[in-house]
Design an enzyme around this catalytic site. Structure first.
Site, PDB file in Angstrom:
ATOM      1  N   CYS A  86       5.343  48.068  57.305  1.00 35.14           N
ATOM      2  CA  CYS A  86       5.004  48.890  56.138  1.00 35.14           C
ATOM      3  C   CYS A  86       3.734  48.330  55.519  1.00 35.14           C
ATOM      4  CB  CYS A  86       6.140  48.900  55.107  1.00 35.14           C
ATOM      5  SG  CYS A  86       5.626  49.727  53.568  1.00 35.14           S
ATOM      6  N   LYS A  88      10.169  56.311  37.950  1.00 32.09           N
ATOM      7  CA  LYS A  88       9.439  55.319  38.724  1.00 32.09           C
ATOM      8  C   LYS A  88       7.937  55.537  38.517  1.00 32.09           C
ATOM      9  CE  LYS A  88       9.039  53.402  43.263  1.00 32.09           C
ATOM     10  NZ  LYS A  88       8.980  53.603  44.671  1.00 32.09           N
ATOM     11  N   LYS A 146       1.519  56.779  41.685  1.00 31.21           N
ATOM     12  CA  LYS A 146       0.313  57.617  41.637  1.00 31.21           C
ATOM     13  C   LYS A 146       0.673  59.074  41.813  1.00 31.21           C
ATOM     14  CE  LYS A 146      -3.842  55.302  43.171  1.00 31.21           C
ATOM     15  NZ  LYS A 146      -4.669  55.046  44.336  1.00 31.21           N
ATOM     16  N   CYS A 190      10.070  53.205  54.859  1.00 30.43           N
ATOM     17  CA  CYS A 190      10.260  51.950  54.141  1.00 30.43           C
ATOM     18  C   CYS A 190      11.200  52.217  52.963  1.00 30.43           C
ATOM     19  CB  CYS A 190       8.905  51.468  53.654  1.00 30.43           C
ATOM     20  SG  CYS A 190       9.021  50.249  52.341  1.00 30.43           S
ATOM     21  N   HIS A 229       1.674  44.926  36.436  1.00 33.35           N
ATOM     22  CA  HIS A 229       0.882  43.724  36.731  1.00 33.35           C
ATOM     23  C   HIS A 229       0.568  42.964  35.444  1.00 33.35           C
ATOM     24  CE1 HIS A 229      -0.659  46.626  40.008  1.00 33.35           C
ATOM     25  NE2 HIS A 229       0.263  45.865  40.565  1.00 33.35           N
ATOM     26  N   HIS A 254       8.979  52.222  49.670  1.00 35.09           N
ATOM     27  CA  HIS A 254       7.852  53.139  49.506  1.00 35.09           C
ATOM     28  C   HIS A 254       8.137  54.419  50.265  1.00 35.09           C
ATOM     29  CE1 HIS A 254       6.070  49.069  48.974  1.00 35.09           C
ATOM     30  NE2 HIS A 254       5.621  49.683  47.903  1.00 35.09           N
ATOM     31  N   HIS A 281      -2.007  47.909  36.785  1.00 42.03           N
ATOM     32  CA  HIS A 281      -1.170  48.775  35.959  1.00 42.03           C
ATOM     33  C   HIS A 281      -0.314  47.897  35.048  1.00 42.03           C
ATOM     34  CE1 HIS A 281       2.353  47.996  38.414  1.00 42.03           C
ATOM     35  NE2 HIS A 281       1.886  48.629  39.475  1.00 42.03           N
ATOM     36  N   CYS A 319       4.034  47.385  51.723  1.00 37.56           N
ATOM     37  CA  CYS A 319       4.631  46.060  51.438  1.00 37.56           C
ATOM     38  C   CYS A 319       3.881  44.969  52.187  1.00 37.56           C
ATOM     39  CB  CYS A 319       6.067  45.939  51.923  1.00 37.56           C
ATOM     40  SG  CYS A 319       7.225  47.202  51.509  1.00 37.56           S
TER      41      CYS A 319
END
Ligand code: MSP
Length: 517
Positions: free
Chosen positions: A135, A303, A306, A152, A21, A155, A18, A138
């Site tokens: 998690c 944020k 997905k 987490c 990255h 997430h 994405h 992570c």
């Protein structure tokens, strides 16, 4: 010859790349190109992090199988395919990596074995029991106190409760050594806000960490005990050295390690600035020079996730706007180190103001004037700013200086800001000299020619400065200015005022930034 080595994090292959990255990788690429341009021997590493539970879960999902029924061959086939997708994406985005490492490659395995053996020989590994949370998003063991509402903190995914026998790394034994290291190397962790964060963490929270998982998990067999696999972060961090030959090619390793710059996102700061240096200290190996943690993107203020359906695919963006435009926008818009927002609206605004009206217009009008007033032949520029009086030569020298300072401080947005100022200087110069008026007066011919030469020279410097960030645009402009072979010249020569292709005929320049639909 000076050398420069730089790394990005290696990416999980449970999904496609994405925009976040792409961002880290673009910056690393720009820095690598900048160093190559200066003639430094350069090594740039990126790649894929493959021995992760996230990946094996994604493989199982793809095959529609329960996670505990998927075979190693099936996972390997999945990571092979996904890693190729990442590599292809980076090729499309113009990433000039020297090594695209995959952590399922045999030289990486050899290096991981060597590293674990060195840490074991130092007496820093013991067998224990981990009872706590994990998690998978992570890939991190989370102490109870770090959970937020049982989840987490990073997430929304529920954490797993684990009770398992693991090998542990004596990370807590490195507390004082790490603190002393940060103290003696103030530039090791950047920016300074992240340095403060890591110092507080190491001072107050450092605990021993599991470095193995049970063998049923997808991973590298743990050296000396096949009932375990290597914990994915312990294996992944080692990529930075294995990519440079650690464990397989000592000469190559010594040429490139320690890395000069390691770029990471702020979410993986602790792994890179506490665990990683402690692992290296334990193995008696040198530490990287600088670790720089950049911020996170939101998408139109939200944020990226997905579930929100707002994940931005950089390859699609590049198809829509062009690779160079995407590279420019990301590096210009979001100060490296801070959080930022990505929106196509902002991209379009910058496209219009900085690229169409700025660089594109300067290039187009310069070449048009050349054809109109001097049969497209490049004349020598005014020296020392000449009669133009705006000190173009001095402005160029100042721009190169601030540009180099910004790039060396890993602040590409400031480097681009410096280029923006030079473009404005060039525009002002043209407006003040008015070549279209000079052209009407035969007695001004010499001044007209030097003015045209100065315009070409300013444009040439703008293009050279842009080269690490917008490589194709830069090359197109330099080619049009009669310098297609610029890469074979030393930068110190190219940087000289008046070292353009004097006497050459300017060529055609494709429309750099056409109107958007
Ligand atoms: N595999 C680990 C890294 C191992 S390095 C030894 C990992 N991979 S990742 O694919 O999840 O993330 C890689 C990088 O992308 C991280 O540096 C992370 O900070 C960055 N980003 C992920 N989401 C991001 C944004 N929304 N914005 C900017 N960068 C983001 O972590």
């Amino acid at each position: 010859m000076p050398r420069f080595s730089i790394t990005t994090p290696i990416y999980y292959v449970n999904d496609r790349p994405h925009i976040g990255h792409a961002y880290t990788t673009f910056v690393a690429d720009a820095l690598a190109r900048w160093h190559r341009m200066q003639g430094d021997a350069t090594f740039f590493v990126t790649g894929t992090d493959e021995n992760s539970q996230k990946n094996s879960e994604a493989a199982a999902r793809k095959l529609g199988k329960p996670h505990d029924q998927i075979t190693h061959e099936e996972i390997q086939a999945y990571v092979d395919g996904m890693s190729a997708t990442w590599r292809q994406a980076f090729d499309t985005l113009g990433i000039t990596y020297d090594r695209f490492i995959r952590t399922t490659e045999s030289d990486h395995l050899a290096g991981v074995n060597q590293l674990i053996n060195a840490v074991r020989d130092a007496g820093d590994i013991y067998l224990g029991t981990y009872a706590g949370w994990y998690c998978v998003e992570c890939e991190a063991f989370l102490p109870e106190k770090e959970l937020s509402g049982g989840m987490c903190p990073y997430h929304t995914r529920a954490v797993e409760k684990l009770e398992e026998q693991n090998y542990f790394f004596k990370l807590s034994a490195y507390r004082d050594k790490l603190l002393a290291y940060y103290d003696a190397h103030p530039d090791f962790v950047q920016p300074v806000s992240r340095r403060n964060e890591i110092i507080a963490y190491v001072r107050d929270c450092l605990e021993d960490v599991s470095i193995s998982r049970p063998k049923k998990i997808w991973g590298i067999p743990f050296p000396g005990d096949r009932e375990h696999v290597v914990y994915v972060w312990f294996d992944a961090l080692a990529n930075y050295m294995t990519a440079m030959g650690y464990g397989t090619d000592d000469v190559r390793y010594r040429t490139w390690w320690p890395a000069n710059v390691q770029l990471v996102g702020k979410d993986i700061l602790k792994f890179h600035c506490a665990l990683w240096p402690a692992m290296l200290m334990s193995a008696g190996l040198p530490l990287p020079e600088r670790v720089f943690a950049h911020g996170f993107f939101t998408i139109g203020g939200e944020k990226m996730s997905k579930s929100r359906g707002n994940v931005v695919n950089p390859v699609h963006m590049a198809e829509r706007y062009g690779v160079d435009v995407l590279r420019y926008f990301l590096m210009r818009e979001i100060p490296f180190g801070s959080d930022g927002d990505f929106s196509e609206e902002r991209l379009k605004e910058r496209y219009a103001s900085d690229l169409q009206k700025g660089i594109g217009n300067l290039a187009a009008r310069t070449l048009t004037m050349m054809r109109k007033y001097n049969d497209a032949i490049i004349p020598p520029p005014h020296l020392g700013g000449g009669r133009g009086g705006v000190g173009c030569e001095a402005a160029v020298a100042t721009t190169w200086r601030s540009y180099a300072i910004a790039m060396d401080a890993l602040l590409p947005h400031e480097a681009l800001d410096a280029i923006g100022s030079l473009v404005r200087t060039a525009d002002q110069y043209i407006e003040s000299e008015k070549p279209w008026v000079l052209a009407k007066d035969a007695s001004q011919r010499a001044h007209l020619l030097a003015t045209l030469g100065t315009c070409c020279e300013l444009l040439r410097h703008v293009a050279l400065l842009l080269a690490p960030i917008m490589p194709d645009t830069a090359h197109a402009i330099l080619t049009a200015l009669g310098q297609p072979d610029w890469r074979s010249h030393a930068l110190t020569d190219l940087q000289q005022w008046g070292s353009g292709a004097i006497g050459a005929t300017v060529g055609d320049l494709p429309h750099l930034f056409p109107a958007m639909e």
